[in-house]
Each structure stands twice: as structure tokens, then as C-alpha cells.
Design an enzyme around this catalytic site. Structure first.
Site, mmCIF file in Angstrom:
data_model
loop_
_atom_site.group_PDB
_atom_site.id
_atom_site.type_symbol
_atom_site.label_atom_id
_atom_site.label_comp_id
_atom_site.label_asym_id
_atom_site.label_seq_id
_atom_site.Cartn_x
_atom_site.Cartn_y
_atom_site.Cartn_z
ATOM 1 N N ASP A 163 -1.238 0.997 -4.209
ATOM 2 C CA ASP A 163 -1.928 0.053 -4.517
ATOM 3 C C ASP A 163 -3.393 0.783 -4.920
ATOM 4 O O ASP A 163 -4.240 0.105 -5.394
ATOM 5 C CB ASP A 163 -2.119 -1.013 -3.832
ATOM 6 C CG ASP A 163 -3.065 -0.542 -2.429
ATOM 7 O OD1 ASP A 163 -3.013 0.455 -1.947
ATOM 8 O OD2 ASP A 163 -3.516 -1.745 -2.032
ATOM 9 N N ASP B 84 -2.714 6.252 -3.289
ATOM 10 C CA ASP B 84 -1.590 5.442 -2.881
ATOM 11 C C ASP B 84 -1.031 4.370 -3.775
ATOM 12 O O ASP B 84 -1.390 4.251 -4.840
ATOM 13 C CB ASP B 84 -1.821 5.115 -1.450
ATOM 14 C CG ASP B 84 -2.890 3.777 -1.413
ATOM 15 O OD1 ASP B 84 -3.755 3.776 -2.520
ATOM 16 O OD2 ASP B 84 -2.876 3.149 -0.602
ATOM 17 N N SER C 269 0.767 -1.060 -0.014
ATOM 18 C CA SER C 269 0.035 -0.004 -0.066
ATOM 19 C C SER C 269 0.734 1.391 0.017
ATOM 20 O O SER C 269 1.790 1.541 -0.862
ATOM 21 C CB SER C 269 -1.059 0.005 1.120
ATOM 22 O OG SER C 269 -1.796 0.849 1.077
ATOM 23 N N ASP D 97 -6.170 2.119 -3.651
ATOM 24 C CA ASP D 97 -7.417 1.651 -2.875
ATOM 25 C C ASP D 97 -7.792 2.690 -2.108
ATOM 26 O O ASP D 97 -8.838 3.045 -1.341
ATOM 27 C CB ASP D 97 -7.316 0.386 -2.109
ATOM 28 C CG ASP D 97 -6.303 0.447 -0.903
ATOM 29 O OD1 ASP D 97 -5.554 1.428 -0.853
ATOM 30 O OD2 ASP D 97 -6.338 -0.414 -0.130
#
Length: 445
Positions: free
Chosen positions: A243, A241, A102, A245
Site C-alpha cells: 500500500d 510495500d 499492506s 506507506d
């Protein structure tokens, strides 16, 4: 029961150390493969990743683990976490895996698991997989070893899906948008989706090299996107960010719009159109008291959960809510995704600008936040929260804030940190309280 491997969002850590080695990745895959190997159909897993250098190593190890258990593997290459959740469901896979840490630096990596419905695993599923990780796997005969293949149209499938989250009557032709992809998983798909809907797109963080993910760019490093918005005269900045999400927005003045304001804006518009379910919004204990007061003022509720989007999602599903999220930028819109999706949330924000014909500084400022301060204290050894002096400092603070604010003290689920947050109408008092507790925690460490 304490977890040995799984934290608040899958398994995460520094690569080639502890639980984040190729050996462990293979064992996780073998355990997950055994857990989800049910029935006599041909089993399959979808594996995606972000742009970290270690993603190649972790992906290869996961492929080896799953195929050794007779599970076929579909590899997508770099894609956002929500894309893997979507493809798991669409491709009738038995599970999905996202390789990402992340917003963490490139040195870290992680493994996030999804069930066949595209939702993150329940506590029960994670516990069952943990129990299998340290057991010797029951490998399949050589004739039943799984196959691996890479699909080339995964990006296009995801772009098409996220565009369905806004009306086909909406176009972004008059918007100039800075899109910061953190040199992460959305570096191709997020700018493409926004451009395809008509916006003029200015990109940042779209040149991943394996070691620059989240490095001075993205939702946790906003200086670059703020500067670019001002420099180019953009209408808005979108910062994702690693990833993708979660997102944070920057308005046309270069000011931050956090997840609380985004939730308030989305929930307000949906309530006006009578499509908001559950009677309000689900957020975590970290969301600002100002959000709670604002929602109450327009007849909506704010339900709070423990920190972590999986807890938000669990409460949303239990209570029939379709909007939830975190102050840090996770936006869960269950009408369109099974997990937090920064690109979907970004499209919804952009659509609201088009409909209102107002600048972001007005359209996305729904309430005045209550003064809130969060500080982190790093510790070694046992948790200092059990120390008598820390307990007393917390009790004193709770008494001082009673009826006028909130105090949230928690241990990080991914790092040896104690997070100390207080909020109230008196900014000076909030700062004194946080500093006093941080000092007690530090002395007890």
C-alpha cells in the site's frame, strides 16, 4: 480493554474468513458511518484500495454499508494509503477508508480508517466503532440513501501533492532509479512522480494481476530490486510495500538501507537547515541502538514508542516532532503527509543524493548499526509469554544485556507470532540470547 476487531493497523485477516468477509466489511462501514454521522451536512467517505483480488469484494461491501447509512461514497481505485489520507482531508470528507493488508500476501486484506483530518483514528474512535459493529444499524430512510461515484483524477492529484515535498529547484535528471512497487497500490503513481522530476526510471512490480502483490517483489522481498540495481548500474533502488506507506532503499552496490538509516539521513539534513522540530526523531522500540547513539552524537534525541506507525504518529503530534518512522520503512514526514508515505520519503532521499552529489552508499550510511537479531516464533492457543519458563528466560537475558544492549519481546498485532529481538555490541551473545528465548517460547506453546 482487549480489542475484538482492530489490531495495530486497522482490521486485517485472511479474506472470506473471520473478520475479513464482505458481511463484516459492510458492518464496519455501517458502524463507522454511524460514528461519524454528525451535523446536518451531506456526509461523504473516500474509499481507496490496493491491487488485491479481494479488493473488489471488500469495496462493494463497504459502499453498500456506507450508503445504507446515508453517506456518499467517493471511490478512487488503486492508490497508496497516504493518498487516501490526503484526499480525505482535501475533499472535506468525514472519513477515509483504505482497503489493504499492506505487506501481507494477496490472500489477506484489511480495512484502515482515517478521520476527517486525514489522520488514522484514535483508540477512542476505534473503540466506539467496535462497540457499534455488533449492534443492529440504524439505517436511513430510502430517500436518504447515499450515492457512490468514482473520481478519475485521483492519481494526478496525489502525484502533484508528493512532488511538492521537494524544492522546485530540484531535478533528478542525472539519476537512474529502480522503482519496485510490489505489484501494489503505487504501481502507477510512484514511477510517474519520480519520472516527472527527471529521473530515468526502471520499474519492477508494476504488473498487478490480483494475486501477485508482494510476491517476490517490494520492500519485504528485496532480491529482485537488488539484482536489477546491479544489472542496470542504477544509482539507487526504491522498494515500496503493497500500500506504499513504507519503503526500503537499496544503494548502488545492492546493499539494503533500512528505515533507521533513512530517518538518520533525513533528520540530519533537516537539522542542518534548522527545520527539524521537536529536537529529534520519534521511532519505535525496534529501531537500532546505533541510530540512538548517532542522534545523540549530533545533539538530537530519539524517542521510542510501541511498534506501529500510529504510536509513532501520536507521539510526534504530542511532542511537536515532524520526523518519525520505523526501521521497517514507515517514514512519517508531517510537513508533507499525515501518515507514512513511501513515495514522499523516496523523493526526499533522491533529493539528498542530488544535493550532496554523493553515491547512496555514502549519503545514506549515517551510522554503524549495532548487531541486532529478530526472530519470530509461531504459537497456538494462549500467549506463551505468560509461561514461567519464558518469563525466567527473558529476565536472564535482560540481566545479561544490562547497560550493553536491549531486548524487545512482543506479540504481533496481526499474526499469532511472538517477536524476539535483541541487540548489543557482541553479536554472538545477541544470537545466543535470542535463540534461548525462542526455544523457551516454542516449548511453552
Amino acid at each position: 480493554m482487549a480489542r475484538k476487531y482492530f489490531g495495530t493497523d486497522g482490521i486485517r485477516g485472511e479474506t472470506n474468513k473471520g473478520a475479513m468477509t464482505a458481511t463484516m466489511a459492510m458492518r464496519v462501514a455501517q458502524a463507522a458511518g454511524a460514528h461519524f454521522r454528525r451535523g446536518d451536512h451531506r456526509h461523504r467517505v473516500v474509499i481507496g484500495k490496493d491491487t488485491r483480488l479481494s479488493g473488489y469484494m471488500m469495496e462493494s461491501a463497504l459502499v453498500a454499508g456506507f450508503t445504507s447509512m446515508g453517506v456518499d461514497v467517493i471511490q478512487t481505485g488503486p492508490l497508496p494509503t497516504p493518498a487516501i489520507a490526503m484526499l480525505t482531508r482535501e475533499m472535506r470528507a468525514d472519513m477515509g477508508v483504505m482497503i489493504s493488508a499492506s505487506h501481507n500476501p494477496y490472500r489477506d486484506n484489511g480495512i484502515k480508517l482515517f478521520g476527517p483530518d486525514g489522520f488514522k483514528l484514535s483508540d477512542e474512535d476505534e473503540a466506539a466503532i467496535e462497540a457499534l459493529i455488533d449492534c443492529e444499524p440504524d439505517l436511513v430512510p430510502s430517500s436518504e440513501i447515499g450515492r457512490a461515484r468514482r473520481i478519475e483524477d485521483a492519481r494526478g492529484r496525489y502525484i502533484h501533492a508528493v512532488k511538492q515535498s521537494v524544492s522546485d529547484r530540484i531535478r533528478f535528471d542525472d539519476l537512474k532509479v529502480v522503482v519496485d512497487c510490489a505489484n501494489g497500490a503505487a504501481y502507477q503513481v510512484a514511477p510517474s512522480a519520480i519520472w516527472e522530476l527527471g529521473a530515468e526510471v526502471i520499474t519492477l512490480g508494476v504488473d498487478p494481476n490480483g494475486t501477485n502483490i508482494n510476491d517476490g517483489v517490494g520492500s519485504t522481498s528485496l532480491d529482485a530490486v537488488k539484482a536489477k540495481v546491479i544489472e542496470t548500474g542504477a544509482d539507487i533502488g526504491i522498494a515500496l510495500d503493497g500500500d506504499a506507506d513504507r519503503l526500503i532503499v537499496v544503494d548502488e552496490k545492492g546493499e539494503t538501507v533500512d528505515g533507521d538509516q533513512i530517518m538518520a539521513s533525513i533528520a540530519t539534513r533537516m537539522a542542518q537547515k534548522q527545520v527539524l522540530r521537536g529536537g529529534g526523531v520519534v521511532a519505535t522500540v525496534m529501531s537500532n541502538l546505533g541510530l540512538e547513539r548517532y542522534l545523540q552524537g549530533i545533539g538530537l534525541t530519539l524517542e521510542r514508542t510501541k511498534v506501529g506507525d500510529r504510536h509513532v504518529l501520536s507521539r510526534m503530534r504530542e511532542g511537536g516532532f515532524n520526523v518519525g518512522g520505523e526501521q521497517s520503512g514507515h517514514m512519517i514526514l508531517l510537513d508533507h503527509a499525515t501518515t507514512g508515505d513511501g513515495t514522499v520519503a523516496a523523493l526526499r532521499v533522491l533529493a539528498s543524493l542530488v544535493r550532496s552529489n554523493r553515491p547512496a552508499s555514502e549519503e545514506l550510511r549515517m551510522f554503524e548499526p549495532v548487531p541486532q537479531l529478530l526472530k519470530n516464533v509461531r504459537y497456538e492457543g494462549a500467549s506463551p509469554l505468560d509461561a514461567p519458563e519464558v518469563k525466567q528466560a527473558i529476565a536472564d537475558a535482560e540481566g545479561a544485556l544490562a547497560g550493553r544492549g536491549r531486548l524487545v519481546i512482543r506479540a504481533s498485532g496481526t499474526e499469532p507470532l511472538i517477536r524476539v529481538m535483541a541487540e548489543g555490541d557482541d553479536a554472538g551473545e545477541v544470537e545466543r540470547i535470542v535463540d534461548t528465548i525462542c526455544a523457551a517460547v516454542s516449548d511453552a506453546s
